[in-house]
Design a protein around this motif. Structure first.
Motif, PDB file in Angstrom:
ATOM      1  N   GLN A  93       0.830  -1.200   0.000  1.00 25.77           N
ATOM      2  CA  GLN A  93       0.000   0.000   0.000  1.00 25.77           C
ATOM      3  C   GLN A  93       0.868   1.254   0.000  1.00 25.77           C
ATOM      4  O   GLN A  93       0.515   2.280  -0.607  1.00 25.77           O
ATOM      5  CB  GLN A  93      -0.914  -0.003   1.232  1.00 25.77           C
ATOM      6  CG  GLN A  93      -1.784   1.220   1.385  1.00 25.77           C
ATOM      7  CD  GLN A  93      -2.814   1.348   0.277  1.00 25.77           C
ATOM      8  OE1 GLN A  93      -3.404   0.354  -0.122  1.00 25.77           O
ATOM      9  NE2 GLN A  93      -3.026   2.558  -0.225  1.00 25.77           N
ATOM     10  N   ALA A  94       2.022   1.169   0.651  1.00 27.07           N
ATOM     11  CA  ALA A  94       2.915   2.329   0.732  1.00 27.07           C
ATOM     12  C   ALA A  94       3.724   2.529  -0.552  1.00 27.07           C
ATOM     13  O   ALA A  94       4.354   3.572  -0.731  1.00 27.07           O
ATOM     14  CB  ALA A  94       3.871   2.149   1.913  1.00 27.07           C
ATOM     15  N   SER A  95       3.702   1.537  -1.445  1.00 26.91           N
ATOM     16  CA  SER A  95       4.431   1.641  -2.714  1.00 26.91           C
ATOM     17  C   SER A  95       3.630   2.488  -3.697  1.00 26.91           C
ATOM     18  O   SER A  95       2.427   2.285  -3.868  1.00 26.91           O
ATOM     19  CB  SER A  95       4.671   0.251  -3.317  1.00 26.91           C
ATOM     20  OG  SER A  95       5.445  -0.537  -2.444  1.00 26.91           O
ATOM     21  N   ALA A  96       4.291   3.433  -4.336  1.00 24.02           N
ATOM     22  CA  ALA A  96       3.613   4.316  -5.279  1.00 24.02           C
ATOM     23  C   ALA A  96       3.587   3.693  -6.673  1.00 24.02           C
ATOM     24  O   ALA A  96       4.367   2.805  -6.989  1.00 24.02           O
ATOM     25  CB  ALA A  96       4.322   5.667  -5.332  1.00 24.02           C
ATOM     26  N   LEU A 137       4.276  -6.094 -12.667  1.00 25.46           N
ATOM     27  CA  LEU A 137       3.966  -6.522 -11.302  1.00 25.46           C
ATOM     28  C   LEU A 137       5.169  -7.199 -10.651  1.00 25.46           C
ATOM     29  O   LEU A 137       5.418  -7.031  -9.448  1.00 25.46           O
ATOM     30  CB  LEU A 137       2.753  -7.452 -11.300  1.00 25.46           C
ATOM     31  CG  LEU A 137       1.482  -6.918 -11.986  1.00 25.46           C
ATOM     32  CD1 LEU A 137       0.278  -7.767 -11.615  1.00 25.46           C
ATOM     33  CD2 LEU A 137       1.232  -5.460 -11.641  1.00 25.46           C
ATOM     34  N   LEU A 138       5.921  -7.951 -11.441  1.00 24.67           N
ATOM     35  CA  LEU A 138       7.145  -8.559 -10.896  1.00 24.67           C
ATOM     36  C   LEU A 138       8.158  -7.488 -10.531  1.00 24.67           C
ATOM     37  O   LEU A 138       8.929  -7.640  -9.575  1.00 24.67           O
ATOM     38  CB  LEU A 138       7.746  -9.528 -11.916  1.00 24.67           C
ATOM     39  CG  LEU A 138       7.008 -10.858 -12.105  1.00 24.67           C
ATOM     40  CD1 LEU A 138       7.672 -11.686 -13.190  1.00 24.67           C
ATOM     41  CD2 LEU A 138       6.952 -11.635 -10.793  1.00 24.67           C
ATOM     42  N   ALA A 139       8.157  -6.396 -11.293  1.00 20.24           N
ATOM     43  CA  ALA A 139       9.066  -5.290 -10.991  1.00 20.24           C
ATOM     44  C   ALA A 139       8.731  -4.672  -9.634  1.00 20.24           C
ATOM     45  O   ALA A 139       9.628  -4.235  -8.898  1.00 20.24           O
ATOM     46  CB  ALA A 139       8.991  -4.237 -12.093  1.00 20.24           C
ATOM     47  N   VAL A 140       7.442  -4.622  -9.300  1.00 19.66           N
ATOM     48  CA  VAL A 140       7.033  -4.108  -7.991  1.00 19.66           C
ATOM     49  C   VAL A 140       7.600  -4.989  -6.885  1.00 19.66           C
ATOM     50  O   VAL A 140       8.163  -4.498  -5.894  1.00 19.66           O
ATOM     51  CB  VAL A 140       5.489  -4.051  -7.882  1.00 19.66           C
ATOM     52  CG1 VAL A 140       5.070  -3.671  -6.452  1.00 19.66           C
ATOM     53  CG2 VAL A 140       4.916  -3.049  -8.872  1.00 19.66           C
ATOM     54  N   LEU A 141       7.473  -6.299  -7.060  1.00 20.93           N
ATOM     55  CA  LEU A 141       8.005  -7.230  -6.057  1.00 20.93           C
ATOM     56  C   LEU A 141       9.518  -7.081  -5.919  1.00 20.93           C
ATOM     57  O   LEU A 141      10.066  -7.164  -4.825  1.00 20.93           O
ATOM     58  CB  LEU A 141       7.647  -8.672  -6.444  1.00 20.93           C
ATOM     59  CG  LEU A 141       6.155  -9.032  -6.360  1.00 20.93           C
ATOM     60  CD1 LEU A 141       5.912 -10.409  -6.961  1.00 20.93           C
ATOM     61  CD2 LEU A 141       5.672  -8.984  -4.914  1.00 20.93           C
ATOM     62  N   LYS A 142      10.175  -6.849  -7.053  1.00 21.15           N
ATOM     63  CA  LYS A 142      11.629  -6.675  -7.015  1.00 21.15           C
ATOM     64  C   LYS A 142      11.998  -5.420  -6.243  1.00 21.15           C
ATOM     65  O   LYS A 142      12.949  -5.421  -5.443  1.00 21.15           O
ATOM     66  CB  LYS A 142      12.162  -6.612  -8.448  1.00 21.15           C
ATOM     67  CG  LYS A 142      13.679  -6.597  -8.533  1.00 21.15           C
ATOM     68  CD  LYS A 142      14.148  -6.650  -9.976  1.00 21.15           C
ATOM     69  CE  LYS A 142      15.669  -6.667 -10.056  1.00 21.15           C
ATOM     70  NZ  LYS A 142      16.139  -6.745 -11.469  1.00 21.15           N
ATOM     71  N   ARG A 143      11.237  -4.315  -6.470  1.00 22.59           N
ATOM     72  CA  ARG A 143      11.519  -3.075  -5.736  1.00 22.59           C
ATOM     73  C   ARG A 143      11.268  -3.240  -4.245  1.00 22.59           C
ATOM     74  O   ARG A 143      11.912  -2.587  -3.420  1.00 22.59           O
ATOM     75  CB  ARG A 143      10.651  -1.939  -6.297  1.00 22.59           C
ATOM     76  CG  ARG A 143      11.086  -1.438  -7.664  1.00 22.59           C
ATOM     77  CD  ARG A 143      10.474  -0.096  -7.976  1.00 22.59           C
ATOM     78  NE  ARG A 143       9.020  -0.136  -8.023  1.00 22.59           N
ATOM     79  CZ  ARG A 143       8.315  -0.425  -9.105  1.00 22.59           C
ATOM     80  NH1 ARG A 143       8.940  -0.704 -10.254  1.00 22.59           N
ATOM     81  NH2 ARG A 143       6.995  -0.421  -9.081  1.00 22.59           N
ATOM     82  N   MET A 144      10.332  -4.120  -3.903  1.00 21.82           N
ATOM     83  CA  MET A 144      10.035  -4.381  -2.497  1.00 21.82           C
ATOM     84  C   MET A 144      11.020  -5.380  -1.891  1.00 21.82           C
ATOM     85  O   MET A 144      10.859  -5.793  -0.742  1.00 21.82           O
ATOM     86  CB  MET A 144       8.603  -4.916  -2.351  1.00 21.82           C
ATOM     87  CG  MET A 144       7.513  -3.930  -2.750  1.00 21.82           C
ATOM     88  SD  MET A 144       5.859  -4.676  -2.700  1.00 21.82           S
ATOM     89  CE  MET A 144       5.647  -4.930  -0.924  1.00 21.82           C
ATOM     90  N   SER A 153      11.873 -10.605  -4.494  1.00 18.61           N
ATOM     91  CA  SER A 153      12.027 -11.354  -5.741  1.00 18.61           C
ATOM     92  C   SER A 153      11.796 -12.845  -5.540  1.00 18.61           C
ATOM     93  O   SER A 153      11.729 -13.615  -6.506  1.00 18.61           O
ATOM     94  CB  SER A 153      13.429 -11.133  -6.329  1.00 18.61           C
ATOM     95  OG  SER A 153      13.618  -9.771  -6.664  1.00 18.61           O
ATOM     96  N   ASP A 154      11.685 -13.257  -4.272  1.00 16.68           N
ATOM     97  CA  ASP A 154      11.409 -14.661  -3.981  1.00 16.68           C
ATOM     98  C   ASP A 154       9.951 -15.010  -4.256  1.00 16.68           C
ATOM     99  O   ASP A 154       9.587 -16.197  -4.274  1.00 16.68           O
ATOM    100  CB  ASP A 154      11.733 -14.965  -2.516  1.00 16.68           C
ATOM    101  CG  ASP A 154      10.956 -14.058  -1.554  1.00 16.68           C
ATOM    102  OD1 ASP A 154      10.931 -12.825  -1.791  1.00 16.68           O
ATOM    103  OD2 ASP A 154      10.375 -14.576  -0.582  1.00 16.68           O
ATOM    104  N   LEU A 155       9.118 -13.992  -4.505  1.00 19.46           N
ATOM    105  CA  LEU A 155       7.686 -14.218  -4.729  1.00 19.46           C
ATOM    106  C   LEU A 155       7.327 -14.055  -6.203  1.00 19.46           C
ATOM    107  O   LEU A 155       8.059 -13.439  -6.963  1.00 19.46           O
ATOM    108  CB  LEU A 155       6.862 -13.224  -3.894  1.00 19.46           C
ATOM    109  CG  LEU A 155       7.073 -13.235  -2.388  1.00 19.46           C
ATOM    110  CD1 LEU A 155       6.237 -12.137  -1.743  1.00 19.46           C
ATOM    111  CD2 LEU A 155       6.714 -14.596  -1.803  1.00 19.46           C
ATOM    112  N   THR A 156       6.187 -14.632  -6.579  1.00 18.84           N
ATOM    113  CA  THR A 156       5.623 -14.413  -7.915  1.00 18.84           C
ATOM    114  C   THR A 156       4.200 -13.909  -7.749  1.00 18.84           C
ATOM    115  O   THR A 156       3.548 -14.185  -6.733  1.00 18.84           O
ATOM    116  CB  THR A 156       5.592 -15.700  -8.755  1.00 18.84           C
ATOM    117  OG1 THR A 156       4.692 -16.643  -8.136  1.00 18.84           O
ATOM    118  CG2 THR A 156       6.966 -16.317  -8.876  1.00 18.84           C
ATOM    119  N   THR A 157       3.727 -13.194  -8.743  1.00 19.11           N
ATOM    120  CA  THR A 157       2.348 -12.686  -8.691  1.00 19.11           C
ATOM    121  C   THR A 157       1.360 -13.833  -8.606  1.00 19.11           C
ATOM    122  O   THR A 157       0.399 -13.796  -7.830  1.00 19.11           O
ATOM    123  CB  THR A 157       2.055 -11.828  -9.938  1.00 19.11           C
ATOM    124  OG1 THR A 157       3.067 -10.831 -10.069  1.00 19.11           O
ATOM    125  CG2 THR A 157       0.701 -11.158  -9.821  1.00 19.11           C
TER     126      THR A 157
END
Length: 414
Positions: free
Chosen positions: A234-237, A324-331, A334-338
């Motif tokens: 939620q805090a990610s823009a 969406l994977l890029a969002v996970l990477k920024r967070m 990267s161990d997760l998938t959508t």
């Protein structure tokens, strides 16, 4: 030999006029000059049935005067034999097409197969996968060969180097080679059994995929960590972060979210109807929207438009598949998938709620594998799924603990 009247200088000097005119060379050969300035050699003759006809020889000066005379002499000889030059030309073209088809390589057959079928495949990525696997593994060995020259040994030379190390890719490649060779057989380009056939053939020469492949699962977030992760998300823009939130809240697939349009949404109900052509199961899927999902949609800058819901860098175009994977990477996740968040929902439903398994399966739009059950099930458990999705949203938001969810589910489905 027919008397020749023209000289090359005359041909080059002929100027266009308001109407088509011809310069005669004798023996039925003419140079036709058109108003555009283009010049064409033409042979005029009498058919065996007595009717006048003509045949084009080619453009001047690409076809020289001498070449045109040679062609005229050949046509004259054909007429003298009682043949029709135009019919002979059509027959020659037909034979050339047949010869060209018979000499088609495996690579050419593959290209035609992909071109004929790509319209039935779900997305461009599928076409790229076909092309990439064939280009990388098959073409270097059998690409330049004719389909009829490809045998079992050659197919094994393609598959064996990757059968144990990249079995999933190798298995798909084998199926693609089999389909292409089957199509070639239908076109008369080969005979006999298909050397890429698995059952009763390659299954005796290669290890079964089930013995080689290790099951792969999409990396999923443990459901107890869901609320904490949701707060960080939620805090990610950015639009991509909102698209990931929406995907988690609706338990949909990436491509379904990215392809969503405002026309598919009815926030007064609220419901999102994904058309069959965008669904893996190829049938419409109704998604009940939780209050959190509705609030998210109302906050988007595209609200009120008629285009895509989650717009990318180009106006009117959706986000890319990797957004969406890029969002996970920024967070730094990267161990997760959508896709893995669908497993998170499934695990949470099974272990923390009283919602029946079929409600969760329907929420995930999974196909019913039992044909008998599929034939008798007409509804989509929509009301029960609405309760499930609202409970999921509340759990993500941290408003319901495990006991609350179980009690809520029992009340909703009781």
């Amino acid at each position: 030999m027919a008397e020749s009247l023209l000289r090359d200088l005359q041909c080059r000097a002929a100027k266009p006029r308001a109407a088509v005119y011809r310069l005669r060379d004798g023996g039925g050969l003419f140079l036709q000059v058109r108003p555009t300035g283009h010049k064409y050699w033409q042979f005029r003759y009498t058919k065996p049935n007595g009717r006048e006809s003509s045949i084009q020889i080619g453009p001047y000066p690409r076809v020289t005067l001498e070449q045109a005379r040679t062609a005229r002499n050949e046509h004259q000889a054909a007429v003298a034999r009682g043949d029709d030059p135009s019919v002979l030309r059509k027959q020659d073209k037909a034979r050339s097409k047949i010869d060209a088809a018979r000499s088609m390589t495996f690579k050419q057959c593959a290209s035609k197969y992909i071109e004929a079928h790509e319209g039935t495949w779900r997305n461009v990525k599928h076409t790229q996968q076909w092309t990439n696997t064939l280009t990388t593994y098959a073409y270097p060995i059998i690409g330049a060969l004719r389909p009829k020259d490809i045998d079992t040994d050659l197919v094994l030379r393609v598959l064996k180097p990757i059968w144990l190390t990249k079995n999933e890719t190798a298995t798909r490649l084998r199926g693609r080679i089999e389909n292409i060779l089957d199509a070639a057989k239908v076109q008369g380009l080969r005979d006999g059994e298909n050397p890429a056939r698995w059952t009763g053939h390659l299954d005796h020469l290669l290890a079964a995929p089930s013995k080689v492949q290790k099951p792969k699962h999409h990396s999923a977030l443990p459901y107890p960590e869901m609320a904490a992760f949701a707060k960080l998300l939620q805090a990610s823009a950015g639009t991509a972060a909102r698209a990931l939130q929406f995907t988690i809240l609706t338990a949909t697939r990436t491509n379904e979210t990215l392809g969503a349009t405002w026309a598919e949404l009815d926030l007064s109900v609220p419901i999102w109807t994904i058309p069959a052509e965008r669904m893996k199961a190829k049938r419409d899927h109704r998604v009940p929207l939780s209050q959190a999902a509705v609030d998210l949609l109302n906050s988007l800058p595209t609200k009120g438009s008629e285009g895509v819901v989650f717009e990318g860098a180009k106006e009117g175009r959706p986000l890319s598949n990797m957004a969406l994977l890029a969002v996970l990477k920024r967070m730094k996740r990267s161990d997760l998938t959508t896709h893995g968040f669908r497993s998170t929902l499934r695990d949470w439903t099974s272990e923390c709620t009283a919602f029946p398994s079929e409600v969760a399966e329907m929420a995930l739009a999974h196909a019913i594998r039992d044909k008998t059950e599929s034939a008798y099930r007409r509804g989509d458990l929509f009301d029960k799924r609405r309760a499930l999705m609202q409970a999921w949203a509340d759990y993500i938001d941290g408003e319901l603990n495990q006991a609350d969810v179980a009690i809520s589910a029992e009340l909703e489905i009781g």
